[in-house]
Structure formats: structure tokens, C-alpha cells
Design an enzyme around this catalytic site. Structure first.
Site, PDB file in Angstrom:
ATOM      1  N   GLY A  15      -5.514   3.351   1.993  1.00 47.49           N
ATOM      2  CA  GLY A  15      -5.408   3.133   0.541  1.00 47.49           C
ATOM      3  C   GLY A  15      -6.423   2.101   0.081  1.00 47.49           C
ATOM      4  O   GLY A  15      -6.640   1.093   0.758  1.00 47.49           O
ATOM      5  N   ARG A  76      -7.925   9.147   4.415  1.00 51.66           N
ATOM      6  CA  ARG A  76      -7.096   9.078   5.614  1.00 51.66           C
ATOM      7  C   ARG A  76      -7.544  10.264   6.473  1.00 51.66           C
ATOM      8  O   ARG A  76      -7.880  11.316   5.952  1.00 51.66           O
ATOM      9  CB  ARG A  76      -5.614   9.175   5.267  1.00 51.66           C
ATOM     10  N   ASP A 107      -3.169  -1.559   8.829  1.00 52.28           N
ATOM     11  CA  ASP A 107      -2.823  -1.374  10.247  1.00 52.28           C
ATOM     12  C   ASP A 107      -3.350  -0.063  10.833  1.00 52.28           C
ATOM     13  O   ASP A 107      -3.864  -0.032  11.946  1.00 52.28           O
ATOM     14  CB  ASP A 107      -1.295  -1.357  10.397  1.00 52.28           C
ATOM     15  N   THR A 129      -5.328  -4.311   1.951  1.00 52.17           N
ATOM     16  CA  THR A 129      -4.205  -3.499   1.466  1.00 52.17           C
ATOM     17  C   THR A 129      -3.438  -4.291   0.421  1.00 52.17           C
ATOM     18  O   THR A 129      -3.257  -5.504   0.581  1.00 52.17           O
ATOM     19  CB  THR A 129      -3.236  -3.080   2.599  1.00 52.17           C
ATOM     20  N   ASP A 131      -0.418  -4.116   0.009  1.00 45.84           N
ATOM     21  CA  ASP A 131       0.974  -4.280   0.459  1.00 45.84           C
ATOM     22  C   ASP A 131       1.288  -5.617   1.147  1.00 45.84           C
ATOM     23  O   ASP A 131       2.461  -5.924   1.341  1.00 45.84           O
ATOM     24  CB  ASP A 131       1.344  -3.137   1.418  1.00 45.84           C
ATOM     25  N   ASP A 133       1.203  -6.333   4.133  1.00 48.60           N
ATOM     26  CA  ASP A 133       2.102  -6.080   5.262  1.00 48.60           C
ATOM     27  C   ASP A 133       1.395  -6.155   6.622  1.00 48.60           C
ATOM     28  O   ASP A 133       1.752  -5.438   7.552  1.00 48.60           O
ATOM     29  CB  ASP A 133       2.779  -4.709   5.085  1.00 48.60           C
ATOM     30  N   GLY A 174       4.802  -0.059  -2.317  1.00 50.18           N
ATOM     31  CA  GLY A 174       5.286  -0.649  -1.069  1.00 50.18           C
ATOM     32  C   GLY A 174       6.192   0.346  -0.371  1.00 50.18           C
ATOM     33  O   GLY A 174       7.397   0.337  -0.552  1.00 50.18           O
ATOM     34  N   ARG A 175       5.561   1.266   0.377  1.00 48.47           N
ATOM     35  CA  ARG A 175       6.349   2.312   1.041  1.00 48.47           C
ATOM     36  C   ARG A 175       7.218   1.704   2.139  1.00 48.47           C
ATOM     37  O   ARG A 175       8.367   2.047   2.304  1.00 48.47           O
ATOM     38  CB  ARG A 175       5.415   3.379   1.624  1.00 48.47           C
TER      39      ARG A 175
HETATM   40  O1  F6P Z   1      -2.062   0.923  -0.494  1.00 51.23           O
HETATM   41  C1  F6P Z   1      -0.791   0.881   0.077  1.00 51.23           C
HETATM   42  C2  F6P Z   1       0.084   1.837  -0.641  1.00 51.23           C
HETATM   43  O2  F6P Z   1      -0.027   1.469  -1.960  1.00 51.23           O
HETATM   44  C3  F6P Z   1       1.555   1.935  -0.305  1.00 51.23           C
HETATM   45  O3  F6P Z   1       2.355   0.983  -0.902  1.00 51.23           O
HETATM   46  C4  F6P Z   1       1.879   3.304  -0.748  1.00 51.23           C
HETATM   47  O4  F6P Z   1       3.009   3.782  -0.170  1.00 51.23           O
HETATM   48  C5  F6P Z   1       0.671   4.063  -0.332  1.00 51.23           C
HETATM   49  O5  F6P Z   1      -0.397   3.150  -0.461  1.00 51.23           O
HETATM   50  C6  F6P Z   1       0.427   5.310  -1.065  1.00 51.23           C
HETATM   51  O6  F6P Z   1      -0.904   5.712  -0.971  1.00 51.23           O
HETATM   52  P1  F6P Z   1      -1.426   7.205  -0.944  1.00 51.23           P
HETATM   53  O7  F6P Z   1      -0.560   7.972  -1.858  1.00 51.23           O
HETATM   54  O8  F6P Z   1      -2.830   7.070  -1.392  1.00 51.23           O
HETATM   55  O9  F6P Z   1      -1.295   7.668   0.457  1.00 51.23           O
END
Ligand code: F6P
Length: 323
Positions: A15, A76, A107, A129, A131, A133, A174-175
Site C-alpha cells: 500500500g 502487490r 512487513d 505504511t 498502519d 504496524d 487498519g486491517r
Molecule cells: O496501507 C495499509 C492499508 O491501508 C491497510 O490498513 C488496509 O487494510 C490496506 O492497506 C488496504 O489496501 P489495498 O486495498 O490497497 O490492498
């Protein structure tokens, strides 16, 4: 003897986060000033496998420090999780003369960096990131901009919500991590903060609080919900049905990842970018840059990935006391 690096590659992965451009700029300019050649790899590890590689000079990173997103773009990449993909990536690095690589991401991106290091390419990770995290660092690039963006949006939601005497649920990103929710919860004065690390599924307790607060004369109830908890919209329907109070859910979404980076993000990203180049110049590999106890530090990636980050109990508890 430490391996001497001649060409440094840089990529952003996972992200995007505001401040990534400042980190790219720092890597490029610090590397050039150290006498190295610099190559930008577009679209993360996917772009590496597709050989989307460009030469980078000082002017290529002009006018980007104030811009959100990443000029190198990001992606990704499933293929890079495989041994074949990683071997191919290392071979492509060698083909383009890239003997040192800076990977800006979270990570997951460090796992890619770790794999390339195992295949003989010196790699350094930079925590990028929103997040926050990543356990080995107190700071990750993008977090400050994201929480300020979210905080300002929540202030606005609060204005209209108070006017209508509603209950509002605001879902922030914040997944798997609740740092954005925790910080906004404190900064926006939320009554409840729901985060994946501490979620106890006690919806009835929240409903009781809303009813009690209304009896005490509170005209508004703000719940900050981290994305990892999910179901904000159905939660709003259930709360409205149980309390009789109009309840609205707002999902802030991707707007939190964009925008011009704050001064803090630009500064930290610049230092981390420069530090990553220093480490490569010292012949280091499989390291990740961090900021810990007011110092610029670095850790072995294997060690960094094994560390656990926990939500500070004191911060979480204080938030509940102040609500
Ligand atoms: O950048 C981190 C984050 O914002 C997470 O909190 C979220 O779950 C994820 O990216 C979603 O990103 P994408 O939809 O681009 O995979």
C-alpha cells in the site's frame, strides 16, 4: 570483506503511503552524492519481474517531496512470493547491475527484500505504511499524514452528527492494526474505539453506554471502528434499532492514504532514505531501518519480522478514561 555497491535500486511496494516520495528522493540524492548510480524500479516487485527499470538522476526527484502517493508506483505481487519469482528477481537485478536495493513498504515487502538478500542482492527495508504496524520501529512513513487526514474528516463528521444528535460510527483504515483508530479515538474524543487487537464483541455494552450517555445529556456518540473490525454499516443499523437514536456509518477509506505528506512524514522519510543508503555503502544487507527511542537504528530483517508490536495498554486505557 564488505561487498562494494555500485548501483542502488529503489522500489515502493504494498500500500502506498504519504512520504514515500520523500524517501525515494532521499535515496536517489544520497546515493548520487555517495558516487553511486541509481535505478528506480516501477510498480514494486511486479515491476522488477517485468523489468520496469529506469535510470534516476537528481532532477528526476525534483518537486516530489510535497506529493502524496509514490512516483515509482506500487503493486502487490503474488509471483514474488515463489522461489522462482525471487530467483528471477535477483537475476534481473544483476542483469541491470543493481547490487544494492532499497525497498520501501511494510512487513510483506520486507519478505521480498529478505528473499533477494538470500539470493545475493544487498537489500535494506524502509518502513512505509500508514498502519504503524511494524514492530522494530516507533514510526512508519505515512502514519502522521493519515491520522491527521482522518482526524480532520472525523471533526467534520462530528459537527453534523452533533447538530442532528446522532450516533456516528467512523471506520478508519487498519486491517490488522488499530493505531489509526487509537490515535483518532484520542484526538477526536471518541466514546468508543474498536480495534482488532482488543475487540471483545461486546456490542451490548456499547449500546448501554449510548443510552446512559444520552440520559446524562450527551447529544452525540462517536465510535471509531478500525477496518479490521468491519461491518460498520450493519453495526449502525443494530445500534439504531436498539437505542432508537439515529446512527450513521462513514467509511473513510482510501482518502486516508493520499494527500500531501506532513512535515513529520517528509522529515522521517528523508532521514530513513539517507540511512538506507548509508547502510548499503557500509556493505550491510538484509537490514531494515527504524526509529527507536529517538535514534535512527537498523535491525536484521529476520529479527524485525519476528518482533511483535502491541497496542500500548496505557494509551488504550487512557482513551477509555477520557471519553
Ligand atoms: O496501507 C495499509 C492499508 O491501508 C491497510 O490498513 C488496509 O487494510 C490496506 O492497506 C488496504 O489496501 P489495498 O486495498 O490497497 O490492498
Amino acid at each position: 570483506m564488505a561487498k562494494e555497491i555500485n548501483t542502488i535500486g529503489v522500489l515502493t511496494s504494498g500500500g502506498d503511503a504519504p512520504g514515500m516520495n520523500a524517501a525515494i528522493r532521499a535515496v536517489v540524492r544520497k546515493a548520487l552524492s555517495s558516487g553511486k548510480t541509481v535505478k528506480g524500479i516501477q510498480k514494486g516487485f511486479m515491476g522488477l519481474l517485468n523489468e520496469e527499470i529506469i535510470d534516476m538522476e537528481r532532477k528526476d526527484v525534483s518537486e516530489i517531496i510535497q506529493r502524496g502517493g509514490t512516483i515509482l508506483r506500487t503493486a502487490r505481487c503474488e509471483e514474488f512470493r515463489t522461489e522462482e519469482g525471487q530467483q528471477k528477481g535477483a537475476d534481473i537485478c544483476r542483469k541491470h547491475g543493481i547490487d544494492g536495493l532499497v525497498v520501501i513498504g511494510g512487513d510483506g515487502s520486507y519478505r521480498g527484500a529478505q528473499a533477494l538478500a538470500a539470493h545475493g542482492i544487498n537489500t535494506i527495508g524502509i518502513p512505509g505504511t500508514i498502519d504503524l504496524d511494524i514492530a522494530c520501529t516507533d514510526y512508519t512513513i505515512g502514519f502522521d499524514t493519515a491520522v491527521n487526514t482522518a482526524m480532520q474528516a472525523i471533526d467534520k463528521i462530528r459537527d453534523t452528527s452533533s447538530s442532528h444528535e446522532r450516533c456516528s460510527i467512523v471506520e478508519v483504515m487498519g486491517r490488522n492494526a488499530g493505531y489509526i483508530a487509537l490515535w483518532c479515538g484520542v484526538a477526536n474524543g471518541a466514546e468508543d474505539i474498536l480495534i482488532p487487537e482488543k475487540y471483545e464483541f461486546r456490542e451490548q455494552e456499547i449500546i448501554n453506554n449510548i443510552i446512559n450517555n444520552r440520559k446524562k445529556g450527551k447529544t452525540h456518540h462517536l465510535i471509531i471502528n478500525a477496518e479490521g473490525i468491519g461491518h460498520s454499516t450493519s453495526m449502525a443499523r443494530r445500534i439504531e434499532a436498539a437505542t432508537g437514536i439515529e446512527t450513521r456509518a462513514t467509511i473513510l477509506g482510501y482518502m486516508q492514504r493520499g494527500g500531501s505528506p506532513t512535515c513529520k512524514d517528509r522529515f522521517y522519510a528523508s532521514m530513513m532514505g539517507a540511512k538506507a543508503v548509508d547502510l548499503l555503502c557500509e556493505g550491510k544487507s538484509n537490514r531494515v531501518v527504524g526509529y527507536k527511542h529517538a535514534s535512527w537504528v537498523d535491525f536484521d530483517i529476520d529479527e524485525a519480522l519476528a518482533m511483535q508490536k502491541v497496542i500500548p495498554e496505557y494509551e488504550f486505557e487512557t482513551c477509555r478514561v477520557l471519553r
